[in-house]
Design an enzyme around this catalytic site. Sequence first.
Site, PDB file in Angstrom:
ATOM      1  N   CYS A 140      -2.047  -3.343   7.300  1.00 41.89           N
ATOM      2  CA  CYS A 140      -1.541  -3.197   8.667  1.00 41.89           C
ATOM      3  C   CYS A 140      -1.895  -1.797   9.164  1.00 41.89           C
ATOM      4  CB  CYS A 140      -0.029  -3.437   8.717  1.00 41.89           C
ATOM      5  SG  CYS A 140       0.965  -2.090   8.036  1.00 41.89           S
ATOM      6  N   GLU A 160       0.835  -1.208   0.000  1.00 41.80           N
ATOM      7  CA  GLU A 160       0.000   0.000   0.000  1.00 41.80           C
ATOM      8  C   GLU A 160       0.872   1.261   0.000  1.00 41.80           C
ATOM      9  OE1 GLU A 160       0.061  -2.522   2.104  1.00 41.80           O
ATOM     10  OE2 GLU A 160      -1.907  -2.929   2.993  1.00 41.80           O
ATOM     11  N   CYS A 195      -0.023   1.141   7.310  1.00 45.48           N
ATOM     12  CA  CYS A 195      -0.554   1.441   5.981  1.00 45.48           C
ATOM     13  C   CYS A 195      -1.956   2.030   6.081  1.00 45.48           C
ATOM     14  CB  CYS A 195      -0.560   0.186   5.114  1.00 45.48           C
ATOM     15  SG  CYS A 195       1.092  -0.317   4.608  1.00 45.48           S
TER      16      CYS A 195
HETATM   17 ZN   LIG Z   1       1.321  -2.223   5.823  1.00 43.95          ZN
END
Ligand SMILES: [Zn+2]
Length: 161
Positions: free
Chosen positions: A107, A81, A110
């Site tokens: 995550c 990302e 991101c």
């Molecule tokens: Zn990430």
Amino acid sequence: MPYKRSDVISWDEFFMRVAMIAAQRSKDPHTQVGACLADTNDRILSVGYNGTPSGINDDEFPWGTSDDPLYDKHNFVIHAEANALLNYRGTLKDMQNATAYVTLFPCQECAKMLVQAGIGEVIYWQNTYKDTVGAAIARSIFDKCGVSYRQYEDADTLTEK
Ligand SMILES: [Zn+2]
């Protein structure tokens, strides 16, 4: 007059498959992730996959975990990302309400970046880490910031190949 084809793939499937193709560029032996950013007019803005910063030779990179932080991949790899956002060469205004297609739910780091770039929706394929604290934080970030997210509706039909 022939009738036009009606069994074309959806935009969602198209962009998700682009993200899957991007993931296949990843050198990470454990996790390959791809991202495709599409604007509100169904145009691809950018793609990315998880990889090392461009100055680091990924042939010599230690692609594993280590007790030595200097040899642990997690401290060096840029997520798909983030790479997709950084790969974009246009103005960030174009990211406003764009959709991020990702092969793995983002995550928390991101998630923050996607929000801050103006992404309006996240569509993910796999959700491997959904029970982790990090995923809960990412969902909290999206919820608080008004970014919607959903699993790709035909996730079961997509394969690794
Ligand atoms: Zn990430």
